[in-house]
Design an enzyme around this catalytic site. Structure first.
Site, PDB file in Angstrom:
ATOM      1  CG  ASP A 159     -22.652   3.257  17.108  1.00 57.44           C
ATOM      2  OD1 ASP A 159     -23.146   2.924  16.018  1.00 57.44           O
ATOM      3  OD2 ASP A 159     -23.293   3.266  18.179  1.00 57.44           O
ATOM      4  CD1 TRP A 215      -3.314  -0.772   0.738  1.00 54.28           C
ATOM      5  CD2 TRP A 215      -1.971  -2.386   1.501  1.00 54.28           C
ATOM      6  NE1 TRP A 215      -4.046  -1.930   0.803  1.00 54.28           N
ATOM      7  CE2 TRP A 215      -3.264  -2.937   1.270  1.00 54.28           C
ATOM      8  CE3 TRP A 215      -0.973  -3.228   1.981  1.00 54.28           C
ATOM      9  CZ2 TRP A 215      -3.564  -4.274   1.509  1.00 54.28           C
ATOM     10  CZ3 TRP A 215      -1.271  -4.562   2.219  1.00 54.28           C
ATOM     11  CH2 TRP A 215      -2.546  -5.072   1.988  1.00 54.28           C
ATOM     12  CG  HIS A 231     -11.817  -4.293   3.300  1.00 52.95           C
ATOM     13  ND1 HIS A 231     -10.637  -4.555   2.664  1.00 52.95           N
ATOM     14  CD2 HIS A 231     -12.000  -5.322   4.174  1.00 52.95           C
ATOM     15  CE1 HIS A 231     -10.127  -5.675   3.127  1.00 52.95           C
ATOM     16  NE2 HIS A 231     -10.933  -6.164   4.033  1.00 52.95           N
ATOM     17  CB  CYS A 238      -8.744  -5.092  -0.058  1.00 51.33           C
ATOM     18  SG  CYS A 238      -9.684  -3.788  -0.889  1.00 51.33           S
ATOM     19  CE1 TYR A 244      -8.664  -0.753  -0.432  1.00 48.91           C
ATOM     20  CE2 TYR A 244      -6.456  -0.128  -1.118  1.00 48.91           C
ATOM     21  CZ  TYR A 244      -7.359  -1.096  -0.718  1.00 48.91           C
ATOM     22  OH  TYR A 244      -6.948  -2.386  -0.581  1.00 48.91           O
ATOM     23  CD  GLU A 282     -27.971  -0.040  13.698  1.00 43.96           C
ATOM     24  OE1 GLU A 282     -26.753   0.162  13.592  1.00 43.96           O
ATOM     25  OE2 GLU A 282     -28.748   0.728  14.310  1.00 43.96           O
ATOM     26  CG  ASP A 295     -10.711  -9.772   4.340  1.00 39.93           C
ATOM     27  OD1 ASP A 295     -10.031  -9.833   3.296  1.00 39.93           O
ATOM     28  OD2 ASP A 295     -10.966  -8.699   4.920  1.00 39.93           O
ATOM     29  CG  ASN A 336     -24.178  -2.193  12.530  1.00 44.33           C
ATOM     30  OD1 ASN A 336     -24.427  -1.020  12.249  1.00 44.33           O
ATOM     31  ND2 ASN A 336     -25.057  -2.972  13.138  1.00 44.33           N
TER      32      ASN A 336
END
Length: 788
Positions: free
Chosen positions: A494, A334, A429, A370, A615, A546, A452, A492
């Site tokens: 915060d 990267w 990603h 990625c 990125y 959620e 991944d 997800n």
């Protein structure tokens, strides 16, 4: 096929089959009488005894009826002598004539035959025998004489791995039975034609995947014989999404066609509001790719006995696609300096990468990011028979402290404290989803799993991730294996803002609840359209379900007490962008909207900071900072124009042309804190590929490729890269410099090798401009169709 004959003096063969009719041979070493030189009439004592016992079967060499001599296999010690020019003795030839020997094996490998068609493996471009587990296949065996089920016995032996063992399923003995039963290794005779037997062979849906060596063992009243191993008869066993009892079973034929058999896909990149797409050639059926995938598994040095479990196999592949721990397929980079390899933006296919890794016998390929890791991962899974799709998550969080929150630290002046901001949010990603049941998890967690290969964080000490159940992620069950907590934070978490106090401590001043995990995308089934699958990863943003999932997940994080309840707010902050956003080489313009829903005026001090980002969300440099005071009347909306000049950013951009605008504000009257980050990219032009004339297998055709430089500066040392399965292998085309705003066009010739709909992929690479690519659909006609 010449058989291997176990020597009757070999005690290791004793007890495996009924005793032969010459029991004394096992107990008494019969000495051979060396014949005198040039004396053709000299005979061994054993042969003279046999002639006396049965003169009709054992005639002299000069009699009219000659005795058939069976050539033994390479595994037989005497084979080496024959290979050196020494013929087997007359005694061995006569003993072999008593045995039931295998002359040849025919696995019926035709691409149009029932075996490969029924196993959905006819697309593999090799002469290997590739089948799927949990399903029957047919084979012919030719013997030295007709098979008598009353006196003869026969079974198959399959071995895989360096140390095959019956106990762990890597050494399989396939018995001959009258009727086949599902779920077990068995073979049955379905047709007999003189010396030829047609067998139907069944495998269990839990069989180890990989390459098996096949031999056939026979036994008759006179002893056992084993066929010689022939690599041409090796059996390549894959997972089977068509088999209901296989843990990778997928019940939709349309989805199987897409997620297993489609060798071309789409990968998405950019930002949530500027989603770019590129075509990717998985090429899982190309010649040599299956060998490369099995080579990867071998290089992992994991026990072959575990290769029947897709959970284990995907975890192995996740580690092997990257290189830090085990010299896997791809080396990540990267830095922006790719002079020692290939720039990640140039790749448009998994084929060249896997072949290069295989042909170098395990040297990591340079370089990947990625989407390259994910493209290779998807190709390997599809090649092995595991349904897979490439997935892009926009505004993807990278949680570094297992807090399950994305933490932004600000100083007393509300500016970011860079050395503390280890957590990051990548513009996008890319990873892979794979399909399987999860018997190791509570019911309801099977189906799509995230895996991944990008080396971000270690899992159990190795750079790998998953398989993490999407169901578990959606419901915040981050305590389930494997790596659900990490993936949950990516989609997800915060974003919590912390401000430094005068005494050096930090206090939580603000939280954003809907900025992470946006527009999670994959290619739609049966088309090139983008499919939004965000709902599979999380409940609708802001819904009660959620919020419960977030609270559940955060309770297992390292900052469980940091979760803050919602507070009343009367001023809101929003960033907007018109259309598809700014283009590379032009000025960038955004709109900042401040809204006051109260009945009193509000004064907002707004801080803005623009950074050039990789990125991945890693900060490169700050290029612009501003502070303004804005007064908002009661129940009013103020829209501010924010502009970035080309001259400001032209020398600052990195690979993805990614920019991040960070806004923070304080309302003077209420001390309310506002904060947000807005990532965007500068759009690059596409390569235009135009086929010229008809495309026919075996006939030369040409395409015209054109491009317009969007920048006012010269692009130096431009390289174009072309490839397409069935059209042409990967080819790099060095090109001269391209002037500022100049348009160029060139022609390329190639000869298609496969019929049907094909995709030609092209990309451009140079230091000044990346992420430029194009695709063209080419329908290749077969020679016969074109002639008619």
């Amino acid at each position: 096929m010449p058989p291997v004959i176990h020597s009757v003096r070999d005690s290791s063969a004793v007890g495996r089959f009924p005793t032969v009719t010459l029991p004394f041979v096992e107990e008494v070493e019969v000495e051979k009488e060396e014949p005198a030189e040039n004396d053709v009439n000299q005979e061994s004592a054993c042969l003279r005894w046999l002639r006396k016992a049965c003169p009709c079967c054992y005639k002299r060499a000069d009699d009219d009826d000659a005795t058939e001599t069976v050539v033994t296999g390479v595994d037989d010690p005497d084979k080496e002598n024959e290979a050196n020019g020494e013929k087997p003795t007359t005694e061995e030839g006569n003993l072999n004539a008593l045995l039931l020997n295998v002359r040849s094996i025919d696995l019926m490998k035709s691409k149009t035959g029932a075996n490969l068609l029924e196993h959905h493996t006819n697309l593999y471009q090799s002469d290997k025998f590739v089948i799927r587990r949990g399903q029957t296949f047919q084979m012919w065996i030719t013997l030295s004489r007709p098979f008598d089920p009353n006196t003869d016995k026969l079974h198959l032996e399959l071995k895989t791995g360096p140390l095959p063992a019956v106990s762990n399923g890597t050494h399989v003995i396939v018995p001959l039975v009258k009727d086949l039963e599902d779920g077990r290794w068995e073979a049955a005779v379905v047709q007999q034609d003189d010396r030829r037997l047609k067998l139907s062979v069944n495998s269990p849906p839990t069989a180890v995947v990989g390459r098996y060596q096949l031999t056939v063992e026979t036994s008759c009243a006179n002893g056992p014989a084993t066929s010689r191993h022939d690599p041409a008869n090796d059996i390549y066993m894959l997972f089977n999404p068509w088999c209901e009892d296989d843990s990778v079973f997928l019940d939709s034929e349309e989805e199987r066609q897409e997620y297993v058999l489609n060798d071309v896909g789409r990968i998405y990149y950019g930002t949530d509001l500027q989603i770019g797409e590129r075509t990717w050639d998985y090429g899982q059926f190309n010649n040599g790719i299956l060998a490369a995938c099995l080579f990867m598994l071998d290089r992992s040095r994991t026990p072959n006995s575990g290769w029947g479990d897709p959970v284990n196999v995907t975890r192995i592949i996740s580690a092997m696609v990257n290189s830090p721990d085990d010299l896997g397929v791809l080396e990540g980079n990267w830095s922006g300096d790719y002079s020692q390899g290939t720039s990640p933006t140039v790749w448009s296919s998994s084929v060249e990468i896997l072949k290069q890794y295989y042909e170098s016998r395990g040297t990591p390929v340079r370089y990947g990011q990625c989407w390259v890791f994910a493209g290779v991962f998807t190709a390997v899974l599809r090649c092995l028979g595991i349904p897979a799709r490439t997935v892009t998550n926009f505004s993807s969080a990278h949680d570094t402290d297992i807090s399950l929150t994305t933490d932004i630290y600000l100083d007393e002046e509300m500016e970011p404290i860079e050395h503390l901001n280890a957590d990051s949010i990548w513009n996008f990603h890319v990873w892979t989803d794979c399909w399987m049941s999860r018997p190791d998890l509570p019911p309801g967690n099977g189906g799509w799993q995230t895996v991944d290969a990008t080396p971000q964080e270690t899992s159990q000490g190795i750079f790998r991730c998953g398989p993490a159940s999407l169901s578990a992620i959606r419901n915040g069950q981050v305590y389930l294996k494997h790596d659900c907590a990490f993936v949950f934070a990516e989609v997800n978490s915060d974003k919590i803002y912390w401000q430094k106090n005068k005494d050096g401590t930090f206090r939580q001043i603000y939280s954003e609840k809907n900025t992470v995990g946006r527009s999670i995308s994959t290619k739609a089934v049966g088309s090139d359209e983008r499919l939004d699958i965000t709902h599979l990863y999380k409940h609708p943003e802001g819904s009660e379900e959620e919020r419960i999932a977030v609270e559940t997940a955060c309770s297992y994080g390292s900052k469980a007490a940091a979760y803050s309840s919602p507070t009343a707010e009367d001023v809101s902050l929003e960033v907007m962008m018109q259309g598809d956003g700014p283009r590379m080489g032009e000025n960038a313009e955004l709109t900042i909207r401040l809204k006051n829903v109260s009945s009193e005026p509000r004064t907002v001090t707004l801080h803005s900071q623009l950074s050039v980002m990789y990125y991945t969300g890693v900060h490169k440099d700050t290029v612009k900072k501003d502070t303004v005071d804005e007064e908002i009347l009661p129940n009013e909306v103020n829209e501010l124009t924010w502009e970035l000049q080309y001259d400001v950013y032209k020398n600052q951009l990195v690979d993805q042309a990614a920019l991040m605008l960070t806004l923070s504000a304080r309302v003077r009257e209420t001390q309310q804190v506002l904060a947000t980050q807005f990532g965007f990219r500068l759009r690059t032009p596409d390569l235009v590929i135009k086929p010229v004339g008809k495309a026919v297998v075996g006939q030369k055709m040409k395409v015209e490729i054109s491009f317009t430089n969007p920048l006012p500066l010269v692009l130096k040392a431009v390289i174009f890269h072309l490839e397409g399965t069935g059209l042409l292998p990967g080819k790099k085309i060095p090109y001269a410099d391209i002037g500022g705003h100049a348009s160029v066009s060139f022609t390329e010739h190639f000869v298609p090798t496969l019929p049907g709909p094909r995709k030609l992929l092209a990309s451009l690479d140079c230091r000044q401009l990346t992420q430029v690519h194009g695709v063209s659909d080419i329908n290749v006609e077969d020679k016969s169709s074109a002639a008619s």
